[in-house]
Scaffold this active site. Sequence first.
Site, PDB file in Angstrom:
ATOM      1  N   THR A   1      43.760  19.838  22.866  1.00 15.44           N
ATOM      2  CA  THR A   1      44.938  18.994  22.967  1.00 15.44           C
ATOM      3  C   THR A   1      45.529  19.128  24.371  1.00 15.44           C
ATOM      4  O   THR A   1      44.974  19.816  25.235  1.00 15.44           O
ATOM      5  CB  THR A   1      45.954  19.340  21.861  1.00 15.44           C
ATOM      6  OG1 THR A   1      46.990  18.352  21.846  1.00 15.44           O
ATOM      7  CG2 THR A   1      46.550  20.727  22.037  1.00 15.44           C
TER       8      THR A   1
ATOM      9  N   LYS B 169      42.552  17.617  27.755  1.00 11.21           N
ATOM     10  CA  LYS B 169      41.560  16.679  27.215  1.00 11.21           C
ATOM     11  C   LYS B 169      40.629  16.081  28.266  1.00 11.21           C
ATOM     12  O   LYS B 169      39.494  15.729  27.949  1.00 11.21           O
ATOM     13  CB  LYS B 169      42.265  15.557  26.446  1.00 11.21           C
ATOM     14  CG  LYS B 169      42.877  16.008  25.137  1.00 11.21           C
ATOM     15  CD  LYS B 169      43.418  14.814  24.355  1.00 11.21           C
ATOM     16  CE  LYS B 169      44.009  15.241  23.032  1.00 11.21           C
ATOM     17  NZ  LYS B 169      44.427  14.082  22.217  1.00 11.21           N
TER      18      LYS B 169
ATOM     19  N   ASP C 226      39.906  11.115  18.279  1.00 11.34           N
ATOM     20  CA  ASP C 226      41.258  10.558  18.168  1.00 11.34           C
ATOM     21  C   ASP C 226      41.254   9.077  17.790  1.00 11.34           C
ATOM     22  O   ASP C 226      41.907   8.659  16.831  1.00 11.34           O
ATOM     23  CB  ASP C 226      42.017  10.720  19.491  1.00 11.34           C
ATOM     24  CG  ASP C 226      42.555  12.116  19.708  1.00 11.34           C
ATOM     25  OD1 ASP C 226      42.781  12.830  18.705  1.00 11.34           O
ATOM     26  OD2 ASP C 226      42.755  12.502  20.867  1.00 11.34           O
TER      27      ASP C 226
ATOM     28  N   GLY D  54      52.227   8.377  12.412  1.00 10.85           N
ATOM     29  CA  GLY D  54      51.014   8.885  13.040  1.00 10.85           C
ATOM     30  C   GLY D  54      50.308   9.990  12.288  1.00 10.85           C
ATOM     31  O   GLY D  54      49.303  10.520  12.783  1.00 10.85           O
TER      32      GLY D  54
END
Length: 285
Positions: free
Chosen positions: A68, A72, A108, A250
């Site tokens: 994270t 990245k 993701d 989310g």
Amino acid sequence: MLEINGHTQQIGIIGYPVDHSFSPAMHNFISSAVHNNFIYSAYCIPPERLGGAIDAMRALGIKGLNVTAPHKVEVMKYLDEVNDTARELGSVNTVVNRNGRLVGYNTDADGFCMSLEKEGITIKGSKILIIGAGGVTRPVLIRLIDNGASSVTVLNRTREKAVSLAKDILTVKNFNINTNANTLDFDIVINTTSAGMEPQEDKLPTDSISEISDLSFINKNTSVIDMIYNPDETLFLKEAKARGAKTMNGLGMLIYQGIIAYELFTDTVLPDDMGERIKKEVFSQ
């Protein structure tokens, strides 16, 4: 319940900071639910120690790491291989140790699209508005195009940033992104900004967008997604729901990108209902 023994294999997440992450609770729940002998931990790694952390992954035989912020992009240079999807998306959030060879993936964007699918939101043929042009927007945007979006508009507080992103996407995908809201007619509206999250709980993502004076373009035919999952319902989602829109936060993206990553880490095919089980058992929703 997880039983740690001499056969337990290690997976985890690296970031800076990382103490806020829900990933350990989620992945350890999965291992317990499917009786896999894996334990998931969080490692706070400052940028200057990223290379050492990846070396430690090799040395300790850690099977997989989620990655994270802020690592990245930078992590890619320490890996043996970056798969084609992650290279196209421009970032890695999952590293898998395949017998000492470290391979980078990005789950993701696929997790985001999967979360929409699970909620019955159709991407193919949809007119989509994305508010914000930050780092998360590019990979999600590419996947929305891959899944058949008919048009995409990106509006950002600083229009130059949206224009730069549009030029990049035209080069990579040969797809024209709108950066002006000539007509506010959308099937799906997505907030990728931090407006609505502490300390901006009373802010709407549209507050800084000059082309949008109010939310009258949102109605019962609109699906509105906020990538924020804390709080559960932002002001933006509350306002959209009041206008009859289908709303979603989310959390689904977090869950489904994690499920994809877990399957890569452990070579496990998880049950189809795992996402719903995580929502209920880990997040009490």
